[in-house]
Design a protein around this motif. Structure first.
Motif, short mmCIF file in Angstrom:
data_model
loop_
_atom_site.label_atom_id
_atom_site.label_comp_id
_atom_site.label_asym_id
_atom_site.label_seq_id
_atom_site.Cartn_x
_atom_site.Cartn_y
_atom_site.Cartn_z
N ASN A 177 78.85 -36.14 -9.10
CA ASN A 177 77.99 -34.99 -8.79
C ASN A 177 78.28 -33.77 -9.68
O ASN A 177 77.64 -32.74 -9.54
CB ASN A 177 78.17 -34.60 -7.32
N GLY A 178 79.25 -33.90 -10.56
CA GLY A 178 79.57 -32.78 -11.45
C GLY A 178 80.32 -31.66 -10.77
O GLY A 178 80.36 -30.54 -11.28
N LEU A 179 80.95 -31.95 -9.63
CA LEU A 179 81.68 -30.94 -8.88
C LEU A 179 83.18 -31.13 -9.06
O LEU A 179 83.67 -32.25 -9.11
CB LEU A 179 81.34 -31.02 -7.39
N SER A 180 83.90 -30.03 -9.12
CA SER A 180 85.36 -30.09 -9.16
C SER A 180 85.91 -29.58 -7.84
O SER A 180 85.18 -29.04 -7.01
CB SER A 180 85.91 -29.28 -10.34
N PHE A 181 87.22 -29.77 -7.64
CA PHE A 181 87.87 -29.22 -6.46
C PHE A 181 89.01 -28.33 -6.91
O PHE A 181 89.25 -28.17 -8.11
CB PHE A 181 88.34 -30.33 -5.52
#
Length: 214
Positions: free
Chosen positions: A145-149
């Protein structure tokens, strides 16, 4: 420190060539039909055979049933199975024992409690992969999803098994991510695309040039 890279979601020979020539250690093939990166088993088999010795082919599955797993593993030369759904430890163990192939379990991370849950998989998986927890909407995929944490959640953590860092990595942030987490292996998918499911060979090469220098 040498940082190994996995290019996930390969679905075209041009992307495979760029990954191999750029020095990728792992190639990911997605067997999840909702994903724009999905490859049918016959196409996946052709792509997998382009990987030379030393480049490991990883099959990504999301809560696969036995029939589908059997069909893929029988027809596609995989070096590793990546489980990217909500598979419980017992299921991870079962798949590992049934197929005799290394298994990497993805752990979706939003806070420290999510990392605490990773301990249950250390005895049943060969590797762990830490990815950003997907957003709570019906269109979200289990990954890619192209999301980082928050990478600082991993700082100072130790695991009994090797692990990879994933989630929103790009050419511009992968060095920072490695510094923050101590990761020795990273996994990228959307970060080397110009649209979902379309890998850009030049982006793959650029990403691998950066990780190869870390």
């Amino acid at each position: 420190m040498t940082v190994q890279a996995k290019i996930c979601g390969i679905n075209h020979p041009d992307a495979m060539e760029a990954a191999v020539q750029g020095g990728a250690r792992y190639i990911g093939l997605v067997f999840y039909e909702r994903s724009p990166r999905y490859v049918p088993p016959p196409t996946a088999a052709q792509l997998a055979r382009l990987a030379p010795t030393g480049v490991r082919v990883v099959g990504l599955f999301v809560e696969p049933d036995d029939e589908f797993l059997e069909r893929v593993v029988t027809n596609v030369p995989l070096d590793m199975i990546q489980l990217h759904g909500e598979e419980m430890p017992a299921r991870v163990r079962e798949i590992r024992e049934t197929y005799g192939i290394e298994v990497m379990k993805a752990v979706k991370v939003a806070d420290a409690a999510d990392l605490d849950g990773a301990a249950a998989y250390q005895d049943v998986a060969d590797r762990l992969l830490f990815d950003a927890k997907p957003p709570k909407n019906v269109a979200a995929l289990p990954g890619g999803n192209g999301l980082s944490f928050d990478w600082t959640l991993l700082a100072g953590r130790t695991w009994t098994k090797p692990w990879m860092l994933s989630g929103g990595l790009t050419l511009d942030n992968v060095a920072e991510a490695v510094r923050a987490t101590g990761a020795t292996a990273v996994d990228v998918s959307s970060g080397v695309e110009d649209r979902p499911g379309h890998k850009v060979p030049a982006k793959i090469r650029d990403f691998l040039r950066v990780t190869g220098a870390l």
